[in-house]
Design a protein around this motif. Structure first.
Motif, PDB file in Angstrom:
ATOM      1  N   GLU A  86       0.830  -1.214   0.000  1.00  0.00           N
ATOM      2  CA  GLU A  86       0.000   0.000   0.000  1.00  0.00           C
ATOM      3  C   GLU A  86       0.860   1.257   0.000  1.00  0.00           C
ATOM      4  OE1 GLU A  86      -3.940  -1.693   2.355  1.00  0.00           O
ATOM      5  OE2 GLU A  86      -2.233  -0.939   3.525  1.00  0.00           O
ATOM      6  N   ARG A  87       1.960   1.222   0.720  1.00  0.00           N
ATOM      7  CA  ARG A  87       2.865   2.370   0.767  1.00  0.00           C
ATOM      8  C   ARG A  87       3.465   2.632  -0.621  1.00  0.00           C
ATOM      9  NH1 ARG A  87       4.030   3.781   5.887  1.00  0.00           N
ATOM     10  NH2 ARG A  87       6.174   4.448   5.543  1.00  0.00           N
ATOM     11  N   ALA A  88       3.802   1.559  -1.332  1.00  0.00           N
ATOM     12  CA  ALA A  88       4.320   1.711  -2.694  1.00  0.00           C
ATOM     13  C   ALA A  88       3.259   2.338  -3.600  1.00  0.00           C
ATOM     14  CB  ALA A  88       4.775   0.353  -3.246  1.00  0.00           C
ATOM     15  N   ALA A  89       2.010   1.889  -3.463  1.00  0.00           N
ATOM     16  CA  ALA A  89       0.918   2.445  -4.270  1.00  0.00           C
ATOM     17  C   ALA A  89       0.677   3.914  -3.923  1.00  0.00           C
ATOM     18  CB  ALA A  89      -0.359   1.629  -4.051  1.00  0.00           C
ATOM     19  N   LEU A  90       0.767   4.262  -2.659  1.00  0.00           N
ATOM     20  CA  LEU A  90       0.574   5.655  -2.253  1.00  0.00           C
ATOM     21  C   LEU A  90       1.707   6.542  -2.757  1.00  0.00           C
ATOM     22  CD1 LEU A  90      -0.821   5.003   1.328  1.00  0.00           C
ATOM     23  CD2 LEU A  90      -2.044   6.121  -0.567  1.00  0.00           C
ATOM     24  N   ALA A  91       2.934   6.035  -2.733  1.00  0.00           N
ATOM     25  CA  ALA A  91       4.069   6.804  -3.271  1.00  0.00           C
ATOM     26  C   ALA A  91       3.883   7.034  -4.767  1.00  0.00           C
ATOM     27  CB  ALA A  91       5.385   6.076  -2.995  1.00  0.00           C
ATOM     28  N   LEU A  92       3.480   6.002  -5.492  1.00  0.00           N
ATOM     29  CA  LEU A  92       3.238   6.137  -6.929  1.00  0.00           C
ATOM     30  C   LEU A  92       2.108   7.139  -7.183  1.00  0.00           C
ATOM     31  CD1 LEU A  92       4.050   5.084  -9.762  1.00  0.00           C
ATOM     32  CD2 LEU A  92       2.194   3.404  -9.512  1.00  0.00           C
ATOM     33  N   THR A  93       1.083   7.086  -6.368  1.00  0.00           N
ATOM     34  CA  THR A  93      -0.030   8.030  -6.495  1.00  0.00           C
ATOM     35  C   THR A  93       0.446   9.463  -6.332  1.00  0.00           C
ATOM     36  OG1 THR A  93      -1.570   6.379  -5.647  1.00  0.00           O
ATOM     37  CG2 THR A  93      -2.277   8.688  -5.545  1.00  0.00           C
ATOM     38  N   GLU A  94       1.225   9.706  -5.289  1.00  0.00           N
ATOM     39  CA  GLU A  94       1.719  11.065  -5.054  1.00  0.00           C
ATOM     40  C   GLU A  94       2.586  11.554  -6.203  1.00  0.00           C
ATOM     41  OE1 GLU A  94       3.574  11.442  -1.224  1.00  0.00           O
ATOM     42  OE2 GLU A  94       1.650  11.241  -0.182  1.00  0.00           O
ATOM     43  N   GLU A  95       3.529  10.736  -6.624  1.00  0.00           N
ATOM     44  CA  GLU A  95       4.428  11.153  -7.704  1.00  0.00           C
ATOM     45  C   GLU A  95       3.683  11.283  -9.025  1.00  0.00           C
ATOM     46  OE1 GLU A  95       8.072   8.859  -7.762  1.00  0.00           O
ATOM     47  OE2 GLU A  95       8.251   9.010  -5.575  1.00  0.00           O
ATOM     48  N   GLY A  96       2.724  10.405  -9.283  1.00  0.00           N
ATOM     49  CA  GLY A  96       1.948  10.474 -10.512  1.00  0.00           C
ATOM     50  C   GLY A  96       0.970  11.635 -10.530  1.00  0.00           C
ATOM     51  N   THR A  97       0.522  12.046  -9.373  1.00  0.00           N
ATOM     52  CA  THR A  97      -0.397  13.174  -9.271  1.00  0.00           C
ATOM     53  C   THR A  97       0.345  14.503  -9.330  1.00  0.00           C
ATOM     54  OG1 THR A  97      -1.980  11.849  -8.030  1.00  0.00           O
ATOM     55  CG2 THR A  97      -2.161  14.233  -7.771  1.00  0.00           C
ATOM     56  N   ARG A  98       1.566  14.513  -8.844  1.00  0.00           N
ATOM     57  CA  ARG A  98       2.360  15.752  -8.783  1.00  0.00           C
ATOM     58  C   ARG A  98       3.411  15.830  -9.892  1.00  0.00           C
ATOM     59  NH1 ARG A  98       2.891  15.111  -2.346  1.00  0.00           N
ATOM     60  NH2 ARG A  98       1.144  16.460  -1.767  1.00  0.00           N
ATOM     61  N   LEU A  99       3.124  15.303 -11.044  1.00  0.00           N
ATOM     62  CA  LEU A  99       4.095  15.298 -12.143  1.00  0.00           C
ATOM     63  C   LEU A  99       4.641  16.689 -12.444  1.00  0.00           C
ATOM     64  CD1 LEU A  99       2.404  12.820 -14.634  1.00  0.00           C
ATOM     65  CD2 LEU A  99       4.489  12.440 -13.302  1.00  0.00           C
ATOM     66  N   ALA A 100       3.793  17.668 -12.470  1.00  0.00           N
ATOM     67  CA  ALA A 100       4.243  19.036 -12.782  1.00  0.00           C
ATOM     68  C   ALA A 100       5.105  19.607 -11.667  1.00  0.00           C
ATOM     69  CB  ALA A 100       3.043  19.944 -13.023  1.00  0.00           C
ATOM     70  N   ASP A 101       4.856  19.167 -10.443  1.00  0.00           N
ATOM     71  CA  ASP A 101       5.610  19.680  -9.298  1.00  0.00           C
ATOM     72  C   ASP A 101       7.014  19.076  -9.193  1.00  0.00           C
ATOM     73  OD1 ASP A 101       3.360  21.092  -8.650  1.00  0.00           O
ATOM     74  OD2 ASP A 101       2.730  19.732  -7.055  1.00  0.00           O
ATOM     75  N   ASN A 102       7.103  17.776  -9.473  1.00  0.00           N
ATOM     76  CA  ASN A 102       8.400  17.132  -9.235  1.00  0.00           C
ATOM     77  C   ASN A 102       9.333  17.192 -10.442  1.00  0.00           C
ATOM     78  OD1 ASN A 102       7.761  14.908 -10.920  1.00  0.00           O
ATOM     79  ND2 ASN A 102       6.911  13.753  -9.218  1.00  0.00           N
ATOM     80  N   GLY A 103       8.798  17.490 -11.616  1.00  0.00           N
ATOM     81  CA  GLY A 103       9.624  17.706 -12.797  1.00  0.00           C
ATOM     82  C   GLY A 103      10.464  16.519 -13.245  1.00  0.00           C
ATOM     83  N   ARG A 104      10.235  15.373 -12.679  1.00  0.00           N
ATOM     84  CA  ARG A 104      11.062  14.219 -13.034  1.00  0.00           C
ATOM     85  C   ARG A 104      10.267  12.935 -13.216  1.00  0.00           C
ATOM     86  NH1 ARG A 104      10.880  11.715  -8.378  1.00  0.00           N
ATOM     87  NH2 ARG A 104      11.012  12.850  -6.440  1.00  0.00           N
ATOM     88  N   GLY A 105       8.973  13.009 -13.065  1.00  0.00           N
ATOM     89  CA  GLY A 105       8.167  11.805 -13.203  1.00  0.00           C
ATOM     90  C   GLY A 105       8.244  10.932 -11.968  1.00  0.00           C
ATOM     91  N   ILE A 106       8.309   9.639 -12.177  1.00  0.00           N
ATOM     92  CA  ILE A 106       8.313   8.675 -11.078  1.00  0.00           C
ATOM     93  C   ILE A 106       9.754   8.311 -10.736  1.00  0.00           C
ATOM     94  CG2 ILE A 106       7.496   6.392 -10.359  1.00  0.00           C
ATOM     95  CD1 ILE A 106       5.268   8.544 -11.018  1.00  0.00           C
ATOM     96  N   SER A 107      10.064   8.358  -9.465  1.00  0.00           N
ATOM     97  CA  SER A 107      11.431   8.037  -9.030  1.00  0.00           C
ATOM     98  C   SER A 107      11.715   6.549  -9.205  1.00  0.00           C
ATOM     99  CB  SER A 107      11.630   8.429  -7.567  1.00  0.00           C
ATOM    100  OG  SER A 107      10.909   7.550  -6.716  1.00  0.00           O
ATOM    101  N   GLU A 108      12.978   6.231  -9.369  1.00  0.00           N
ATOM    102  CA  GLU A 108      13.383   4.821  -9.492  1.00  0.00           C
ATOM    103  C   GLU A 108      13.094   4.054  -8.204  1.00  0.00           C
ATOM    104  OE1 GLU A 108      14.171   3.122 -12.201  1.00  0.00           O
ATOM    105  OE2 GLU A 108      13.782   5.004 -13.253  1.00  0.00           O
ATOM    106  N   GLN A 109      13.227   4.713  -7.070  1.00  0.00           N
ATOM    107  CA  GLN A 109      12.929   4.064  -5.787  1.00  0.00           C
ATOM    108  C   GLN A 109      11.460   3.662  -5.706  1.00  0.00           C
ATOM    109  OE1 GLN A 109      13.807   6.370  -2.281  1.00  0.00           O
ATOM    110  NE2 GLN A 109      12.864   4.877  -0.933  1.00  0.00           N
TER     111      GLN A 109
END
Length: 155
Positions: A86-109
């Motif tokens: 669930e934590r992995a899914a939540l991390a993916l959700t955050e990074e996928g939702t904030r694409l414009a904010d993080n400027g790098r897409g999904i982290s390798e971690q």
């Protein structure tokens, strides 16, 4: 509070009907239902979508999700109540939702954690679920549709 009666408009009704149909693929996937609701709630928190938060927290509670876990979703990183998957899914959700904010897409971690816990079909379900809930959030937020009136199972 409502800016535009989105769901009373013919064009929007046609679009949302197709979005609902597309979402059924994810709904019917092997991605666990509690995980699906966690993803919907977390994206909706980030996007400030009251309508979706109302719907998905009520649906999750109705399906047996605990009040503690619902209360901890926004602070999942500082919580012990979620599984590693669930934590992995939540991390993916955050990074996928904030694409414009993080400027790098999904982290390798994050991607590595998702790969560790989910098979290809479940990953596809996660990706499409994140995209779909973000679309719903944007529709409702742009139209100014508030939360508070939803009854579990209404739609």
């Amino acid at each position: 509070m409502t800016r535009f009666a989105l769901y009373e408009n013919e064009v929007a009704a046609k679009f949302t009907k197709r979005l609902v149909t597309a979402a059924r693929v994810t709904d019917d996937s092997t991605l666990p239902k509690p995980t699906q609701e966690l993803v919907k709630i977390r994206a909706s928190q980030i996007n400030g979508c009251g309508m979706c938060l109302d719907m998905h927290t009520k649906d999750a509670a109705h399906a047996g999700e605990t009040p503690l876990r619902l209360a901890m979703i926004a602070a999942w990183r500082e919580s012990t109540v979620f599984t590693e998957a669930e934590r992995a899914a939540l991390a993916l959700t955050e990074e996928g939702t904030r694409l414009a904010d993080n400027g790098r897409g999904i982290s390798e971690q994050t991607w590595s954690e998702v790969r560790k816990h989910y098979d290809d079909d479940q990953i596809a379900a996660l990706i499409t679920l994140i995209a779909t809930i973000n679309a719903w959030n944007r529709l409702n937020v742009i139209a100014g549709l508030p939360g508070g009136e939803y009854v579990p199972g209404q739609w």
